[in-house]
Write a protein that holds these residues in place. Structure first.
Motif, PDB file in Angstrom:
ATOM      1  N   ALA A 179       3.461 -43.133  23.034  1.00 38.32           N
ATOM      2  CA  ALA A 179       4.026 -41.877  22.536  1.00 38.32           C
ATOM      3  C   ALA A 179       3.779 -41.732  21.040  1.00 38.32           C
ATOM      4  CB  ALA A 179       5.522 -41.816  22.835  1.00 38.32           C
ATOM      5  N   MET A 180       3.829 -42.840  20.320  1.00 38.96           N
ATOM      6  CA  MET A 180       3.584 -42.815  18.883  1.00 38.96           C
ATOM      7  C   MET A 180       2.150 -42.385  18.572  1.00 38.96           C
ATOM      8  SD  MET A 180       6.273 -43.508  17.104  1.00 38.96           S
ATOM      9  CE  MET A 180       7.074 -42.475  18.318  1.00 38.96           C
ATOM     10  N   LEU A 181       1.215 -42.703  19.451  1.00 37.30           N
ATOM     11  CA  LEU A 181      -0.184 -42.324  19.210  1.00 37.30           C
ATOM     12  C   LEU A 181      -0.326 -40.810  19.104  1.00 37.30           C
ATOM     13  CD1 LEU A 181      -2.147 -44.767  21.565  1.00 37.30           C
ATOM     14  CD2 LEU A 181      -1.905 -44.889  19.082  1.00 37.30           C
ATOM     15  N   GLY A 182       0.376 -40.078  19.978  1.00 37.01           N
ATOM     16  CA  GLY A 182       0.319 -38.622  19.911  1.00 37.01           C
ATOM     17  C   GLY A 182       0.917 -38.084  18.622  1.00 37.01           C
ATOM     18  N   ILE A 183       2.019 -38.688  18.182  1.00 42.88           N
ATOM     19  CA  ILE A 183       2.657 -38.251  16.932  1.00 42.88           C
ATOM     20  C   ILE A 183       1.746 -38.545  15.741  1.00 42.88           C
ATOM     21  CG2 ILE A 183       4.633 -38.610  15.420  1.00 42.88           C
ATOM     22  CD1 ILE A 183       6.290 -39.240  17.907  1.00 42.88           C
ATOM     23  N   ILE A 184       1.150 -39.733  15.742  1.00 45.89           N
ATOM     24  CA  ILE A 184       0.260 -40.118  14.638  1.00 45.89           C
ATOM     25  C   ILE A 184      -0.949 -39.193  14.572  1.00 45.89           C
ATOM     26  CG2 ILE A 184      -1.269 -41.948  13.795  1.00 45.89           C
ATOM     27  CD1 ILE A 184       0.734 -43.963  14.952  1.00 45.89           C
ATOM     28  N   SER A 185      -1.505 -38.857  15.728  1.00 46.34           N
ATOM     29  CA  SER A 185      -2.675 -37.962  15.731  1.00 46.34           C
ATOM     30  C   SER A 185      -2.301 -36.580  15.204  1.00 46.34           C
ATOM     31  CB  SER A 185      -3.248 -37.858  17.141  1.00 46.34           C
ATOM     32  OG  SER A 185      -2.319 -37.237  18.019  1.00 46.34           O
ATOM     33  N   GLY A 186      -1.066 -36.126  15.478  1.00 48.08           N
ATOM     34  CA  GLY A 186      -0.620 -34.845  14.944  1.00 48.08           C
ATOM     35  C   GLY A 186      -0.541 -34.857  13.423  1.00 48.08           C
ATOM     36  N   HIS A 187      -0.033 -35.958  12.863  1.00 51.43           N
ATOM     37  CA  HIS A 187       0.022 -36.073  11.403  1.00 51.43           C
ATOM     38  C   HIS A 187      -1.386 -36.126  10.807  1.00 51.43           C
ATOM     39  CE1 HIS A 187       4.285 -36.333  11.330  1.00 51.43           C
ATOM     40  NE2 HIS A 187       4.375 -37.504  11.904  1.00 51.43           N
ATOM     41  N   GLN A 188      -2.271 -36.838  11.473  1.00 48.16           N
ATOM     42  CA  GLN A 188      -3.646 -36.925  10.973  1.00 48.16           C
ATOM     43  C   GLN A 188      -4.313 -35.560  10.982  1.00 48.16           C
ATOM     44  OE1 GLN A 188      -5.369 -39.159   9.496  1.00 48.16           O
ATOM     45  NE2 GLN A 188      -7.291 -38.038   9.504  1.00 48.16           N
ATOM     46  N   ARG A 189      -4.045 -34.763  12.002  1.00 47.18           N
ATOM     47  CA  ARG A 189      -4.632 -33.425  12.084  1.00 47.18           C
ATOM     48  C   ARG A 189      -4.131 -32.558  10.924  1.00 47.18           C
ATOM     49  NH1 ARG A 189      -3.688 -32.828  16.946  1.00 47.18           N
ATOM     50  NH2 ARG A 189      -1.609 -31.938  16.802  1.00 47.18           N
ATOM     51  N   THR A 190      -2.851 -32.656  10.625  1.00 47.25           N
ATOM     52  CA  THR A 190      -2.292 -31.870   9.515  1.00 47.25           C
ATOM     53  C   THR A 190      -2.864 -32.304   8.176  1.00 47.25           C
ATOM     54  OG1 THR A 190      -0.228 -31.516  10.735  1.00 47.25           O
ATOM     55  CG2 THR A 190      -0.168 -31.185   8.357  1.00 47.25           C
ATOM     56  N   ILE A 191      -2.921 -33.624   7.943  1.00 48.02           N
ATOM     57  CA  ILE A 191      -3.428 -34.125   6.664  1.00 48.02           C
ATOM     58  C   ILE A 191      -4.896 -33.759   6.493  1.00 48.02           C
ATOM     59  CG2 ILE A 191      -3.857 -36.191   5.298  1.00 48.02           C
ATOM     60  CD1 ILE A 191      -0.943 -35.346   5.468  1.00 48.02           C
ATOM     61  N   ALA A 192      -5.654 -33.775   7.577  1.00 48.49           N
ATOM     62  CA  ALA A 192      -7.069 -33.394   7.488  1.00 48.49           C
ATOM     63  C   ALA A 192      -7.206 -31.933   7.048  1.00 48.49           C
ATOM     64  CB  ALA A 192      -7.759 -33.614   8.830  1.00 48.49           C
ATOM     65  N   LYS A 193      -6.359 -31.058   7.581  1.00 47.69           N
ATOM     66  CA  LYS A 193      -6.420 -29.653   7.184  1.00 47.69           C
ATOM     67  C   LYS A 193      -5.931 -29.468   5.750  1.00 47.69           C
ATOM     68  CE  LYS A 193      -6.106 -27.796  11.861  1.00 47.69           C
ATOM     69  NZ  LYS A 193      -7.515 -27.367  11.841  1.00 47.69           N
ATOM     70  N   VAL A 194      -4.948 -30.265   5.334  1.00 45.47           N
ATOM     71  CA  VAL A 194      -4.480 -30.193   3.953  1.00 45.47           C
ATOM     72  C   VAL A 194      -5.591 -30.612   2.989  1.00 45.47           C
ATOM     73  CG1 VAL A 194      -2.924 -31.268   2.280  1.00 45.47           C
ATOM     74  CG2 VAL A 194      -2.032 -30.457   4.459  1.00 45.47           C
ATOM     75  N   ARG A 195      -6.316 -31.655   3.336  1.00 42.72           N
ATOM     76  CA  ARG A 195      -7.424 -32.107   2.478  1.00 42.72           C
ATOM     77  C   ARG A 195      -8.516 -31.037   2.404  1.00 42.72           C
ATOM     78  NH1 ARG A 195      -8.946 -38.066   4.475  1.00 42.72           N
ATOM     79  NH2 ARG A 195     -10.255 -38.004   2.603  1.00 42.72           N
ATOM     80  N   GLU A 196      -8.798 -30.391   3.520  1.00 40.34           N
ATOM     81  CA  GLU A 196      -9.783 -29.292   3.503  1.00 40.34           C
ATOM     82  C   GLU A 196      -9.302 -28.154   2.619  1.00 40.34           C
ATOM     83  OE1 GLU A 196     -11.822 -26.096   6.633  1.00 40.34           O
ATOM     84  OE2 GLU A 196     -10.632 -27.786   7.391  1.00 40.34           O
ATOM     85  N   SER A 197      -8.007 -27.836   2.698  1.00 39.66           N
ATOM     86  CA  SER A 197      -7.444 -26.776   1.879  1.00 39.66           C
ATOM     87  C   SER A 197      -7.507 -27.124   0.395  1.00 39.66           C
ATOM     88  CB  SER A 197      -5.997 -26.506   2.300  1.00 39.66           C
ATOM     89  OG  SER A 197      -5.397 -25.540   1.481  1.00 39.66           O
ATOM     90  N   LEU A 198      -7.174 -28.366   0.053  1.00 38.40           N
ATOM     91  CA  LEU A 198      -7.205 -28.784  -1.348  1.00 38.40           C
ATOM     92  C   LEU A 198      -8.626 -28.733  -1.916  1.00 38.40           C
ATOM     93  CD1 LEU A 198      -4.706 -31.783  -1.273  1.00 38.40           C
ATOM     94  CD2 LEU A 198      -4.388 -29.598  -2.449  1.00 38.40           C
ATOM     95  N   MET A 199      -9.597 -29.116  -1.109  1.00 36.46           N
ATOM     96  CA  MET A 199     -10.979 -29.061  -1.563  1.00 36.46           C
ATOM     97  C   MET A 199     -11.389 -27.623  -1.865  1.00 36.46           C
ATOM     98  SD  MET A 199     -14.415 -30.353   0.420  1.00 36.46           S
ATOM     99  CE  MET A 199     -13.704 -31.988   0.647  1.00 36.46           C
TER     100      MET A 199
END
Length: 324
Positions: A179-199
């Motif tokens: 179950a934690m794997l799904g939660i972790i992947s959700g956080h990774q997806r958000t951080i990836a979009k944040v990094r794209e936005s910051l760039m």
């Protein structure tokens, strides 16, 4: 929908479709989900071309940051809906022309609503260049809030991942980790979009400082430099969070493998323990006529005893080795 604001942050009456003029005090025209008719109306009002939604999606730097007919065109990819499980990236267009700022957006980042609500006390009456620098500040501040929130949630996930191994039931541990794997992947997806936005925001802030009307205004220029430094700092923080997420993902997968190995070890030990009794039972289950042991009166109890000892011996040895 079209909204117009003056240099003091007050919302003005939107221009009617049949009127080809903007209020003289309007310094910011915000277009949210504009229709083709509204795009043509604004083009007539400001005298420059308004990019379409498809044009905002272009990824080439030359299509996102350029000057044409005295107007500066800037496009930023901004993360929004970041508090949900499925954050998105929306392309926002900025047109700086004639002391006015025009924004074209097809998403509703919270930063715009927050900025519009606080514009009356933040704007300093410097026109469109003041608005765009303040908007960038609001977008960066909102991005910082998203990173802080995700950082706290990731700390909680880390605690849950490493405390789950204290449970005694391997099946429960494995289910919790999966179950934690799904939660972790959700956080990774958000951080990836944040990094794209910051760039993307970093490119906009850098290009903005090269514009004559920005470089000639000391206050706005310093604000843009401050925004660029904040973006750099947030990008480094996002990289750190991303590394933590990768570590949590690897740790979760490793712990799941450990639990699965524990199960396989139990199965392997059980197989070894029951193998000798099975062998003995198979031997004496053969239907040969000449088997002298079958005629002995105590053959059956002796066979059972040998089978039990052959099972208990390996079990005690495994237990002594600590493999159970």
């Amino acid at each position: 929908m079209i909204r117009a604001y003056d240099s003091a942050g007050f919302c003005l009456d939107a221009p009617a479709p049949d009127k080809g003029e903007l209020p003289d005090a309007a310094c910011w025209v915000d277009m949210l989900h504009p229709t083709p008719e509204e795009e043509k109306q604004v083009e007539t009002l400001i005298g420059v071309e308004v990019p379409s939604r498809d044009e905002l999606h272009d990824i080439e730097p030359s299509s996102r940051l350029y000057t044409e007919n005295g107007a500066a065109y800037l496009t930023a990819s901004v993360v929004w809906n970041a508090d949900s499980e499925f954050p998105e990236i929306t392309d926002i267009g900025f047109i700086l022309t004639g002391g006015r700022l025009v924004t074209i957006r097809y998403g509703e980042p919270k930063a715009f609503a927050i900025f519009a609500a606080n514009a009356r006390r933040e704007l300093e009456g410097l026109g469109g260049r003041d608005v765009i620098s303040r908007l960038l500040e609001a977008l960066v501040d909102r991005t910082a809030e998203v990173l802080e929130g995700r950082s706290r949630q990731i700390d909680l996930v880390s605690t849950r991942v490493f405390s789950s191994t204290s449970q005694s039931n391997p099946d429960t541990i494995t289910r919790d980790l999966e179950a934690m794997l799904g939660i972790i992947s959700g956080h990774q997806r958000t951080i990836a979009k944040v990094r794209e936005s910051l760039m993307s925001l970093s490119r906009v802030a850098g290009y903005l400082q090269t514009l004559p009307e920005i470089s000639g205004d000391k206050l706005v220029r310093q604000r843009c430099r401050s925004v660029a430094r904040d973006i750099q700092s947030l990008s480094e923080h996002a990289d750190f969070i991303s590394e933590n997420i990768v570590f949590l993902l690897d740790a979760s997968l490793g712990l799941i493998s450990v639990q699965q190995n524990q199960v396989m070890k139990v199965v392997s030990v059980a197989t070894v323990v029951f193998l000798p009794p099975t062998f003995i039972g198979t031997v004496y289950g053969m239907n040969f006529q000449n088997m002298p042991e079958l005629d002995l009166p105590w053959a059956y109890p002796i066979a059972l005893m040998v089978m039990a000892m052959s099972a208990i011996g390996p079990y005690l040895w495994f237990k002594k080795k600590g493999w159970l």
